[in-house]
Design an enzyme around this catalytic site. Structure first.
Site, PDB file in Angstrom:
ATOM      1  N   GLU A 221       0.635  -1.093   0.057  1.00 53.65           N
ATOM      2  CA  GLU A 221       0.158   0.068  -0.017  1.00 53.65           C
ATOM      3  C   GLU A 221       0.791   1.357   0.076  1.00 53.65           C
ATOM      4  OE1 GLU A 221      -2.655  -0.692   3.458  1.00 53.65           O
ATOM      5  OE2 GLU A 221      -3.441  -2.578   2.629  1.00 53.65           O
ATOM      6  N   ASN A 262       1.833  -4.727  -3.159  1.00 57.56           N
ATOM      7  CA  ASN A 262       0.562  -5.249  -3.056  1.00 57.56           C
ATOM      8  C   ASN A 262      -0.180  -3.914  -2.674  1.00 57.56           C
ATOM      9  OD1 ASN A 262      -1.621  -7.474  -2.453  1.00 57.56           O
ATOM     10  ND2 ASN A 262      -1.350  -6.901  -0.270  1.00 57.56           N
ATOM     11  N   HIS A 298     -10.615  -5.787  -2.010  1.00 58.39           N
ATOM     12  CA  HIS A 298     -11.524  -5.509  -0.702  1.00 58.39           C
ATOM     13  C   HIS A 298     -12.695  -4.557  -1.546  1.00 58.39           C
ATOM     14  CE1 HIS A 298      -8.943  -7.249   2.172  1.00 58.39           C
ATOM     15  NE2 HIS A 298      -7.958  -6.314   1.911  1.00 58.39           N
ATOM     16  N   GLU A 326      -6.322 -10.482  -1.562  1.00 50.87           N
ATOM     17  CA  GLU A 326      -7.160 -10.142  -0.229  1.00 50.87           C
ATOM     18  C   GLU A 326      -8.737 -10.272  -0.282  1.00 50.87           C
ATOM     19  OE1 GLU A 326      -5.728  -7.079   2.095  1.00 50.87           O
ATOM     20  OE2 GLU A 326      -3.332  -7.572   1.650  1.00 50.87           O
ATOM     21  N   ASP A 328     -12.413 -10.062  -0.764  1.00 51.68           N
ATOM     22  CA  ASP A 328     -13.560 -10.111  -0.076  1.00 51.68           C
ATOM     23  C   ASP A 328     -14.608  -8.971  -0.484  1.00 51.68           C
ATOM     24  OD1 ASP A 328     -12.819  -7.813   1.316  1.00 51.68           O
ATOM     25  OD2 ASP A 328     -12.201  -8.890   3.093  1.00 51.68           O
TER      26      ASP A 328
HETATM   27  O1  9MR Z   1      -6.888  -8.915   8.399  1.00 58.48           O
HETATM   28  C1  9MR Z   1      -5.882  -7.991   9.247  1.00 58.48           C
HETATM   29  C2  9MR Z   1      -6.596  -7.619  10.385  1.00 58.48           C
HETATM   30  O2  9MR Z   1      -6.685  -8.723  11.197  1.00 58.48           O
HETATM   31  C3  9MR Z   1      -5.922  -6.438  11.146  1.00 58.48           C
HETATM   32  O3  9MR Z   1      -6.584  -6.049  12.164  1.00 58.48           O
HETATM   33  C4  9MR Z   1      -5.769  -5.277  10.110  1.00 58.48           C
HETATM   34  C5  9MR Z   1      -4.600  -4.353  10.789  1.00 58.48           C
HETATM   35  O4  9MR Z   1      -4.405  -3.485   9.828  1.00 58.48           O
HETATM   36  O5  9MR Z   1      -5.036  -5.845   9.023  1.00 58.48           O
HETATM   37  C6  9MR Z   1      -5.627  -6.891   8.355  1.00 58.48           C
HETATM   38  O6  9MR Z   1      -5.333  -7.319   7.029  1.00 58.48           O
HETATM   39  C7  9MR Z   1      -4.870  -6.130   6.153  1.00 58.48           C
HETATM   40  C8  9MR Z   1      -3.715  -6.495   5.361  1.00 58.48           C
HETATM   41  O7  9MR Z   1      -2.649  -6.859   6.130  1.00 58.48           O
HETATM   42  C9  9MR Z   1      -3.354  -5.406   4.158  1.00 58.48           C
HETATM   43  N1  9MR Z   1      -4.632  -5.142   3.439  1.00 58.48           N
HETATM   44  C10 9MR Z   1      -5.678  -4.670   4.087  1.00 58.48           C
HETATM   45  C11 9MR Z   1      -6.272  -5.683   5.055  1.00 58.48           C
HETATM   46  C12 9MR Z   1      -7.405  -5.664   6.041  1.00 58.48           C
HETATM   47  O8  9MR Z   1      -7.345  -4.672   6.782  1.00 58.48           O
END
Ligand code: 9MR
Length: 406
Positions: A221, A262, A298, A326, A328
């Site tokens: 990001e 990513n 997402h 990722e 969803d």
């Molecule tokens: O799934 C992850 C969640 O459990 C954490 O609380 C969160 C904190 O930043 O990160 C989530 O995963 C993220 C991923 O690492 C990067 N892209 C966005 C995802 C959803 O927030």
């Protein structure tokens, strides 16, 4: 035909019981029902609604507690309606199997350490015909692996490694450099001290997991949605060159893993996707190692961009592979049958977009059950984003994924 034959042969195995007991998925109660009220061996009568809601569902594993849960290996339900009157997924296909049959390297899911004590959950997670790849949702991140400078801890991360190895599943490393889940000590560094700490972190992480991963999100990001650089400690202190530096260090640490950047919201043309394309071109011009772009995916039900495929093709045209990393697709709650059906279409379209591109190597969903989705806590009032519901029952979205690989 083969799948149908398998389904019928599974049903046939229960045929001797039909005279006195309802077959698996058969009716076993409800208003006006005068047939059998007990179920074939290995299944239990489960209430869904007053009229036709008692179905014989297979129990999961050897223990109790399977009531209402449709295991992923069972036969199609003649009733597509589950608890709460919402439709359920009925495909008996396995996601990694169909993905590989379509020429993909994997279909995978994220998981997290705290979920691994949930036996009904791991029964699905551990099936490498369903998931051929695992991503650690949190335990490989900087705050988890180097909470204080030079103090590396891989206990939690290694649990995910052992799980994937034991199951014969590929791993995507996630992640190395990200503004979020960054321990505060990193934010207090600058200049060469920051650059050294970043290189040391990524080198140590990739060396620890050397040879264990298919791919690795090295930079996560880096851009804002308008295409400007995210003003995190790395960009603020080191400028754009931090990307070059860390990708180069990662290649040296583990030459066998594919190096990814990513990002989210790349699925439609925007300042962000333009900037990502420019970054890739400048990295390539400078001979900086980079193998793939991760499209996080997402997304929102009913709002899946029709440009997803063409956006991925912008990057494969530059010689890179792409992956949906990722996925969803969330909805405004409460879930309805109409939203579930739209979600099925949306999943199908996303999977079909990847399926149409040879260099889209695989798809990872960001966990597989609504029970453990990150969505509701981040977007209050939204959820139900994954293909299994919070009771581990497959939703129509599951069937959409299967259809997308056809
Ligand atoms: O799934 C992850 C969640 O459990 C954490 O609380 C969160 C904190 O930043 O990160 C989530 O995963 C993220 C991923 O690492 C990067 N892209 C966005 C995802 C959803 O927030």
């Amino acid at each position: 035909m083969l799948k149908l034959a398998a389904a019928f042969s599974t049903l046939a195995a229960f045929a001797p019981f039909v005279a006195s007991q309802s077959a698996v998925w058969g009716q076993c109660g409800g208003i006006g029902w005068s047939g059998a009220s007990t179920c074939a061996s290995g299944s239990v009568c489960t209430y869904s609604n007053a009229y036709y809601s008692r179905r014989c569902t297979l129990t999961v594993g050897t223990g109790s507690g399977g009531g209402g849960t449709a295991p992923s290996s069972t036969v199609s339900s003649p009733s597509p309606t589950g608890s709460g009157g919402l439709p359920v997924g009925t495909s008996t296909s396995k996601l990694n199997t169909v993905a590989k049959a379509a020429g993909k390297t994997y279909f995978g899911t994220a998981t997290d350490n705290s979920e691994l004590t949930d036996a009904a959950y791991t029964a699905i997670l551990d099936d490498n015909t369903e998931f051929g790849q695992i991503s650690p949702a949190n335990s490989w991140k900087w705050d988890a692996t180097e909470p204080s400078q030079g103090d590396f801890t891989f206990t939690q991360g290694d649990a995910i490694l052992s799980l994937a190895k034991g199951n014969g599943q590929l791993l995507r490393g996630h992640n190395c450099v990200w503004y979020n889940q960054l321990p505060s000590w990193v934010n207090s560094l600058s200049g060469s001290a920051l650059s050294s700490a970043m290189v040391n972190h990524c080198t140590t992480l990739l060396t620890h997991y050397k040879g264990d991963t298919y791919s690795f999100d090295i930079v996560n990001e880096p851009f804002n949605d308008d295409g400007t650089w995210r003003t995190d400690v790395f960009y603020n202190s080191l400028g754009t060159s931090y990307v070059n530096t860390v990708l180069t260090a990662a290649r040296t640490a583990d030459p066998s893993t594919k190096l990814y950047i990513n990002e989210y919201n790349l699925e439609y043309p925007s300042g962000k996707s333009d900037s990502m394309l420019s970054l890739v071109q400048s990295l390539q011009a400078a001979d900086v190692p980079l193998d793939g772009i991760g499209f996080q995916g997402h997304l929102i039900v009913g709002q899946v961009p029709t440009t997803f495929q063409s956006q991925m093709e912008e990057f494969t045209a530059l010689g890179l592979e792409v992956a949906i990393t990722e996925l969803d697709i969330r909805m405004t709650l409460p879930a309805t049958a109409a939203l579930y059906e739209q979600q099925k279409t949306d999943y199908q379209n996303v999977v079909a977009a990847c399926n149409a591109i040879e260099k889209c190597v695989g798809i990872t969903i960001w966990d597989f059950t609504d029970k453990y989705s990150w969505v509701p806590s981040t977007f209050p009032g939204s959820g139900a984003a994954l293909p299994w519901d919070s009771n581990l029952v497959k939703k129509p979205a599951f069937d959409g994924i299967v259809a997308g690989f056809a």
